[in-house]
Write an enzyme that holds these catalytic residues in place. Structure first.
Site, short mmCIF file in Angstrom:
data_model
loop_
_atom_site.label_atom_id
_atom_site.label_comp_id
_atom_site.label_asym_id
_atom_site.label_seq_id
_atom_site.Cartn_x
_atom_site.Cartn_y
_atom_site.Cartn_z
N LYS A 44 -39.51 -3.00 -5.93
CA LYS A 44 -40.25 -1.96 -5.19
C LYS A 44 -39.48 -1.38 -4.01
CE LYS A 44 -43.19 -1.22 -7.25
NZ LYS A 44 -43.00 -0.68 -8.62
N HIS A 99 -32.69 -7.40 -10.22
CA HIS A 99 -33.43 -7.78 -9.01
C HIS A 99 -33.04 -9.20 -8.59
CE1 HIS A 99 -36.14 -4.40 -9.04
NE2 HIS A 99 -36.88 -4.79 -10.04
N SER A 129 -46.35 -1.54 -1.88
CA SER A 129 -46.03 -1.02 -3.20
C SER A 129 -46.18 -2.12 -4.27
CB SER A 129 -44.59 -0.48 -3.18
OG SER A 129 -44.24 0.05 -4.42
#
Ligand code: A3P
Length: 285
Positions: A44, A99, A129
């Protein structure tokens, strides 16, 4: 399997899309190539925005590729079960996403000239988010109240672990010539200028028209209207399209609309304690 998790070396992953075997393979056996470009983020933080920018830079601003190939195929996630297969078949030069926190990233990075672009975002906006995203993703557990999710986030009890550890770990590479970091806030403030900086890092020369075309085609509105970039094509198995959209608001400071004064102060206290370890300041400080 929806809502079930496992931990790999202390970091939480949902069972639906990840396995300890694949994570171990990625960490220990995946061969990073010198011509790889990695788009690395904590979730995010603007991953898909950067993916779009990098895709467009690769095509010198021509939107043909971003309008015809889904973003997850343009730059697969190496640690995903499906993304790993795609990464292994990807003809070089590869554009890849991850990530992963730095300690779980492929070890072969250390012996390579691969380029890492690390995008960070105000962590309170990341929290908000992620909270909304967790409601529309089918394979993660219900995030519960914002109060309890805040505690999960601050303690790293979320997918991919602690934001603080992620940022502090990756920013440890900041003096490496193959590492480039930028914030979501800088992209918002000056997208063409950010594109020029990214091009310099990649050694890619674009004309001013091409830079403008990258910025225009990577705008929130362009991405929202592009079915190859807005995740509307992702199977309903993964995302409940009725509940919300991946490209939600795309603004800085939305946390002010969601966090109470008490929640914000609680965040600040932990932030200050944790970030002392890094000794850097960011646009949101
Ligand atoms: P919001 O939920 O605050 O709207 P990631 O790609 O790392 O999952 O990050 C998703 C966040 O980036 C979402 O934030 C999304 O709207 C935002 N985003 C994606 N593309 C963007 C763009 N072109 N401009 C601004 N924000 C964008």
């Amino acid at each position: 399997m929806a809502g079930e998790y496992f931990t790999y070396k202390g970091v939480l992953f949902p069972c639906h899309d990840y396995t300890p075997e694949a994570l171990s393979y990625v960490e220990n056996e995946f061969q990073v190539r010198d011509d790889d470009v990695f788009n690395v983020t904590y979730p995010k933080s603007g991953t898909n925005w950067m993916l779009e920018i990098l895709s467009l830079i690769r095509c010198e601003g021509d939107p043909g590729w971003v309008r015809s190939v889904p973003n997850w195929e343009r730059a697969p996630w190496v640690e995903h079960k499906v993304g790993l297969e795609a990464a292994l078949k990807y003809p070089p030069p590869r554009l890849l996403c991850s990530h992963l926190p730095v300690q779980l990233f492929p070890k072969s990075l250390q012996r390579s000239e691969a380029k890492i672009i690390y995008t960070l975002r105000c962590p309170k906006d990341v929290l908000v988010s992620l909270y909304h995203f967790s409601h529309i993703l089918r394979f993660v557990k219900d995030p519960g109240s914002l109060d309890s999710f805040l505690e999960d986030f601050l303690s790293g009890n979320v997918t991919y672990g602690s934001w603080f550890d992620h940022v502090i770990g990756w920013m440890g590479l900041k003096d490496n010539k193959n590492f480039f970091s930028i914030t979501y806030e800088e992209l918002q403030q000056d997208l063409p200028g950010s594109v020029r900086r990214i091009c310099r890092f990649l050694g890619k020369e674009l004309s001013e028209e091409q830079v403008a075309a990258v910025a225009e085609n990577a705008s929130f509105q362009s991405m929202k209207g592009n079915k190859m970039s807005n995740y509307s094509q992702l199977s309903d198995k993964y995302i409940d399209h009725e509940k919300g959209q991946f490209l939600r608001k795309g603004i800085c400071g939305d946390w002010r609309n969601h966090l109470s004064e008490t929640q914000s102060q609680r965040f600040d206290t932990v932030y200050q304690e944790q970030m002392q370890r890094l000794g850097m300041t960011f646009p949101w400080d």
